[in-house]
Design an enzyme around this catalytic site. Structure first.
Site, PDB file in Angstrom:
ATOM      1  N   GLY A  17       0.850  -1.197   0.000  1.00 15.34           N
ATOM      2  CA  GLY A  17       0.000   0.000   0.000  1.00 15.34           C
ATOM      3  C   GLY A  17       0.882   1.242   0.000  1.00 15.34           C
ATOM      4  O   GLY A  17       2.061   1.186  -0.368  1.00 15.34           O
ATOM      5  N   PHE A  18       0.343   2.363   0.473  1.00 18.10           N
ATOM      6  CA  PHE A  18       1.101   3.616   0.463  1.00 18.10           C
ATOM      7  C   PHE A  18       2.379   3.488   1.283  1.00 18.10           C
ATOM      8  O   PHE A  18       3.440   3.977   0.888  1.00 18.10           O
ATOM      9  CB  PHE A  18       0.255   4.759   1.025  1.00 18.10           C
ATOM     10  CG  PHE A  18      -0.786   5.244   0.059  1.00 18.10           C
ATOM     11  CD1 PHE A  18      -0.432   6.047  -1.007  1.00 18.10           C
ATOM     12  CD2 PHE A  18      -2.122   4.902   0.221  1.00 18.10           C
ATOM     13  CE1 PHE A  18      -1.383   6.499  -1.907  1.00 18.10           C
ATOM     14  CE2 PHE A  18      -3.079   5.356  -0.667  1.00 18.10           C
ATOM     15  CZ  PHE A  18      -2.708   6.155  -1.732  1.00 18.10           C
ATOM     16  N   VAL A  83       0.273 -13.269   3.874  1.00 20.27           N
ATOM     17  CA  VAL A  83       1.062 -13.633   5.054  1.00 20.27           C
ATOM     18  C   VAL A  83       0.087 -14.045   6.151  1.00 20.27           C
ATOM     19  O   VAL A  83      -0.822 -13.288   6.503  1.00 20.27           O
ATOM     20  CB  VAL A  83       1.973 -12.468   5.492  1.00 20.27           C
ATOM     21  CG1 VAL A  83       2.718 -12.811   6.766  1.00 20.27           C
ATOM     22  CG2 VAL A  83       2.958 -12.152   4.379  1.00 20.27           C
ATOM     23  N   GLU A 174     -18.097  11.499  -0.715  1.00 18.68           N
ATOM     24  CA  GLU A 174     -17.652  11.535  -2.114  1.00 18.68           C
ATOM     25  C   GLU A 174     -18.494  10.585  -2.964  1.00 18.68           C
ATOM     26  O   GLU A 174     -18.909  10.920  -4.079  1.00 18.68           O
ATOM     27  CB  GLU A 174     -16.160  11.181  -2.196  1.00 18.68           C
ATOM     28  CG  GLU A 174     -15.328  12.285  -1.559  1.00 18.68           C
ATOM     29  CD  GLU A 174     -13.811  12.095  -1.603  1.00 18.68           C
ATOM     30  OE1 GLU A 174     -13.106  13.071  -1.380  1.00 18.68           O
ATOM     31  OE2 GLU A 174     -13.342  10.973  -1.842  1.00 18.68           O
ATOM     32  N   ALA A 322      -3.598   8.591   3.882  1.00 17.22           N
ATOM     33  CA  ALA A 322      -2.406   8.256   3.098  1.00 17.22           C
ATOM     34  C   ALA A 322      -1.121   8.936   3.593  1.00 17.22           C
ATOM     35  O   ALA A 322      -0.058   8.306   3.619  1.00 17.22           O
ATOM     36  CB  ALA A 322      -2.660   8.610   1.635  1.00 17.22           C
ATOM     37  N   GLN A 323      -1.196  10.198   4.008  1.00 11.71           N
ATOM     38  CA  GLN A 323       0.029  10.926   4.328  1.00 11.71           C
ATOM     39  C   GLN A 323       0.866  10.310   5.458  1.00 11.71           C
ATOM     40  O   GLN A 323       2.078  10.147   5.282  1.00 11.71           O
ATOM     41  CB  GLN A 323      -0.292  12.400   4.627  1.00 11.71           C
ATOM     42  CG  GLN A 323      -0.266  13.280   3.383  1.00 11.71           C
ATOM     43  CD  GLN A 323       1.058  13.217   2.617  1.00 11.71           C
ATOM     44  OE1 GLN A 323       2.133  13.189   3.183  1.00 11.71           O
ATOM     45  NE2 GLN A 323       0.970  13.172   1.303  1.00 11.71           N
TER      46      GLN A 323
HETATM   47  C1  LIG Z   1     -12.517   4.083   0.007  1.00 11.16           C
HETATM   48  C2  LIG Z   1     -11.342   4.762   0.656  1.00 11.16           C
HETATM   49  C3  LIG Z   1     -11.093   6.095   0.392  1.00 11.16           C
HETATM   50  C4  LIG Z   1     -10.008   6.744   0.981  1.00 11.16           C
HETATM   51  N1  LIG Z   1      -9.807   8.063   0.687  1.00 11.16           N
HETATM   52  C5  LIG Z   1      -8.713   8.681   1.196  1.00 11.16           C
HETATM   53  C6  LIG Z   1      -8.420  10.034   0.844  1.00 11.16           C
HETATM   54  O1  LIG Z   1      -9.156  10.672   0.089  1.00 11.16           O
HETATM   55  N2  LIG Z   1      -7.288  10.597   1.356  1.00 11.16           N
HETATM   56  C7  LIG Z   1      -6.453   9.904   2.188  1.00 11.16           C
HETATM   57  O2  LIG Z   1      -5.434  10.446   2.597  1.00 11.16           O
HETATM   58  N3  LIG Z   1      -6.723   8.643   2.557  1.00 11.16           N
HETATM   59  C8  LIG Z   1      -7.822   8.010   2.077  1.00 11.16           C
HETATM   60  N4  LIG Z   1      -8.081   6.707   2.436  1.00 11.16           N
HETATM   61  C9  LIG Z   1      -7.199   6.044   3.412  1.00 11.16           C
HETATM   62  C10 LIG Z   1      -5.910   5.576   2.753  1.00 11.16           C
HETATM   63  O3  LIG Z   1      -6.200   4.860   1.573  1.00 11.16           O
HETATM   64  C11 LIG Z   1      -5.144   4.710   3.745  1.00 11.16           C
HETATM   65  O4  LIG Z   1      -4.851   5.496   4.869  1.00 11.16           O
HETATM   66  C12 LIG Z   1      -3.846   4.179   3.134  1.00 11.16           C
HETATM   67  O5  LIG Z   1      -4.134   3.352   2.046  1.00 11.16           O
HETATM   68  C13 LIG Z   1      -3.036   3.437   4.187  1.00 11.16           C
HETATM   69  O6  LIG Z   1      -1.896   2.909   3.585  1.00 11.16           O
HETATM   70  P1  LIG Z   1      -1.245   1.543   4.107  1.00 11.16           P
HETATM   71  O7  LIG Z   1      -0.011   1.336   3.296  1.00 11.16           O
HETATM   72  O8  LIG Z   1      -1.131   1.578   5.568  1.00 11.16           O
HETATM   73  O9  LIG Z   1      -2.323   0.411   3.773  1.00 11.16           O
HETATM   74  P2  LIG Z   1      -3.038   0.019   2.412  1.00 11.16           P
HETATM   75  O10 LIG Z   1      -2.866   1.077   1.382  1.00 11.16           O
HETATM   76  O11 LIG Z   1      -4.399  -0.404   2.774  1.00 11.16           O
HETATM   77  O12 LIG Z   1      -2.205  -1.252   1.913  1.00 11.16           O
HETATM   78  C14 LIG Z   1      -2.183  -2.468   2.596  1.00 11.16           C
HETATM   79  C15 LIG Z   1      -1.689  -3.546   1.658  1.00 11.16           C
HETATM   80  O13 LIG Z   1      -1.437  -4.717   2.397  1.00 11.16           O
HETATM   81  C16 LIG Z   1      -1.900  -5.847   1.689  1.00 11.16           C
HETATM   82  N5  LIG Z   1      -2.186  -6.879   2.691  1.00 11.16           N
HETATM   83  C17 LIG Z   1      -3.021  -6.790   3.753  1.00 11.16           C
HETATM   84  N6  LIG Z   1      -2.955  -7.911   4.508  1.00 11.16           N
HETATM   85  C18 LIG Z   1      -2.060  -8.720   3.903  1.00 11.16           C
HETATM   86  C19 LIG Z   1      -1.539 -10.008   4.212  1.00 11.16           C
HETATM   87  N7  LIG Z   1      -1.910 -10.661   5.325  1.00 11.16           N
HETATM   88  N8  LIG Z   1      -0.658 -10.564   3.369  1.00 11.16           N
HETATM   89  C20 LIG Z   1      -0.258  -9.897   2.261  1.00 11.16           C
HETATM   90  N9  LIG Z   1      -0.690  -8.670   1.924  1.00 11.16           N
HETATM   91  C21 LIG Z   1      -1.561  -8.083   2.750  1.00 11.16           C
HETATM   92  C22 LIG Z   1      -3.124  -5.334   0.954  1.00 11.16           C
HETATM   93  O14 LIG Z   1      -3.405  -6.151  -0.184  1.00 11.16           O
HETATM   94  C23 LIG Z   1      -2.696  -3.917   0.576  1.00 11.16           C
HETATM   95  O15 LIG Z   1      -2.072  -3.875  -0.690  1.00 11.16           O
HETATM   96  C24 LIG Z   1      -9.164   6.035   1.869  1.00 11.16           C
HETATM   97  C25 LIG Z   1      -9.414   4.689   2.127  1.00 11.16           C
HETATM   98  C26 LIG Z   1     -10.486   4.050   1.527  1.00 11.16           C
HETATM   99  C27 LIG Z   1     -10.752   2.596   1.823  1.00 11.16           C
END
Ligand SMILES: Cc1cc2nc3c(=O)[nH]c(=O)nc-3n(C[C@H](O)[C@H](O)[C@H](O)COP(=O)(O)OP(=O)(O)OC[C@H]3O[C@@H](n4cnc5c(N)ncnc54)[C@H](O)[C@@H]3O)c2cc1C
Length: 423
Positions: A17-18, A83, A174, A322-323
């Site tokens: 993810g991010f 995982v 949205e 995301a940030q």
């Molecule tokens: C519908 C929606 C709209 C959003 N809009 C905004 C916005 O406008 N602005 C903003 O700042 N934030 C927004 N967010 C929040 C933002 O997307 C999250 O804060 C951000 O994605 C967090 O990043 P991350 O890397 O922690 O997790 P994620 O981006 O969720 O990535 C997690 C990754 O881990 C993988 N994963 C999970 N469990 C496992 C496992 N056990 N084994 C292998 N892979 C695994 C998943 O497949 C995924 O690719 C939104 C979220 C959603 C759901």
């Protein structure tokens, strides 16, 4: 898992993810072996999922192949796997495709939809966390339009044309705005056999205002924009039950709807195996120190939504947006290199760049530290920021083209039922 043995320290990152992709970029071509593992082979730009759900964008313009991100990283490997467990005593993880040892483990697994234990809602509502789920919503909306066109009774037609969105955070707001634009711009043109006045969009929120995480100024403006688009907002309203047709709430409000979209919250998606007190109950997030180290584990880190780091300014942890995930991923990359070089680690300090939400064409709200505004300029800023944040030049060009086309033509061109949704 077929990862070659080497003398380099191995960093295993779970989640692209991010947080995960910003970390992996920082570790490129350094004296490390990096293994990125994700259960999907692409990164999802979740902030624009709602545009896939409402036929504004094709899914491939908001997703990006993870292997493409690491194609020039000579000592980085990708594995498509889930995982399942961490064995911290052995420095090993168990995945759906085998075992793997690590020197450093980074958990960046993000969140999953939170139904707050309501099984009926979980089985009958539509979540919107992944690309396949967004495509299901798109199909269901379009299938409902088709079914409404052939419905025998007014009641049946109304249930197909009643859209209920639960949760008026940025995602719910949205999506409600985008579905209202389908009603206002597409229904009158494409569906001569339907009366747009028969279509209703209900946005339900448990708090006393829409966009509760944003300022009161933003809430007020957003409520005004939603009203203008014809969205019916119900604040202080909780859904108690949904059986696939009837929605019951804590108030007198009940309604019949074939579509209930659940945007009411998320909870962490931790991996099993660490001590129980490493995970904060309720939030389901790993308790981390200021270096993103999981409590009591020197070589295990958590970043992004799954990490809960408290500070004076953020006693409940950083917002799950995301940030913080991007900034934590970037800093942890530098810190892992410092760790290997035996240098002291740098603590994480969140730089809040503000928050924003769009409600529709020319309508958005922006909260900056010292300045809050809404309307056309806010909408323009929203578009620019989202466009520039997308991963991949091709995706940016395609999204810009689609937005320009949709803006000029009042259109949402991806109105395709490619994979029908079966309830
Ligand atoms: C519908 C929606 C709209 C959003 N809009 C905004 C916005 O406008 N602005 C903003 O700042 N934030 C927004 N967010 C929040 C933002 O997307 C999250 O804060 C951000 O994605 C967090 O990043 P991350 O890397 O922690 O997790 P994620 O981006 O969720 O990535 C997690 C990754 O881990 C993988 N994963 C999970 N469990 C496992 C496992 N056990 N084994 C292998 N892979 C695994 C998943 O497949 C995924 O690719 C939104 C979220 C959603 C759901």
């Amino acid at each position: 898992m077929n990862i070659p043995q080497s003398n380099l320290p191995r960093v295993v990152i779970v989640g692209g993810g991010f947080a995960g992709i910003n970390l992996v970029k920082r570790l490129a071509n350094k004296n490390l072996q990096v293994v990125l593992i994700d259960k999907r082979n692409y990164h999802t730009f979740q902030p624009l999922l709602y545009q896939v759900s409402s036929s504004g964008l094709e899914p491939d313009s908001i997703a990006y192949p993870l292997r493409k991100i690491i194609k020039k990283h000579k000592t980085t490997f990708f594995r498509l796997a889930e995982v399942e467990q961490i064995l911290p005593d052995k420095n090993e993880i168990i995945t759906s495709i085998g075992h793997l040892t690590y020197d450093y483990l980074v958990i960046a697994t993000g969140t999953k939809t939170n139904y707050f234990g309501n099984k009926a809602i979980e089985s009958s509502s539509m979540p919107m966390k992944t690309v396949p789920q967004a495509l299901d919503i798109r199909s269901l909306i379009l299938q409902n339009f088709e079914k409404a066109a052939i419905a025998d009774s007014k009641e049946e037609r109304e249930a197909f044309l009643n859209f209920v969105i639960v949760g008026a955070g940025p995602t719910g707001v949205e999506l409600a705005g985008a579905i209202a634009e389908l009603k206002n711009n597409i229904l009158p043109r494409d569906y001569h056999d339907l009366n747009p006045d028969d279509m209703h969009i209900h946005l339900l929120e448990g708090a006393d205002r829409v966009l509760p995480p944003m300022s009161k100024h933003a809430s007020k403006k957003a409520a005004k924009f939603l009203n203008k688009l014809g969205v019916k907002v119900h604040c202080n309203t909780f859904v108690k039950h949904y059986d696939g047709l009837t929605v019951t709430t804590n108030s007198d409000l009940t309604m019949e709807s074939e579509t209930l979209i659940w945007a009411a919250g998320v909870t962490g998606a931790p991996v099993q195996g660490l001590k129980a007190d490493a995970v904060i109950a309720g939030a389901n997030r790993y308790k981390v120190n200021q270096f993103n180290q999981v409590e009591d584990y020197a070589n295990i880190f958590a970043v992004g939504d799954i990490a809960l780091m408290t500070s004076e300014e953020y006693p409940k942890g950083h917002p799950q947006v995301a940030q913080p995930a991007i900034q934590q991923g970037e800093l942890l990359g530098k810190n892992i290199l410092r760790l290997i070089e035996n240098k002291p680690l740098k603590p994480f300090v969140y730089k809040d760049k503000g928050s924003m939400a769009t409600i529709g064409r020319n309508k958005a709200v922006v909260d900056l530290k010292h300045y809050k505004f809404g309307g056309f300029f806010a909408w323009f800023i929203w578009m620019f920021v989202h466009l520039m944040s997308l991963v991949g030049f091709r995706n940016r060009v395609i999204v810009l083209f689609n937005w320009t086309y949709n803006y000029i033509n009042f259109d949402k061109a991806a109105r395709l039922i490619i994979r029908p949704f079966k309830k």
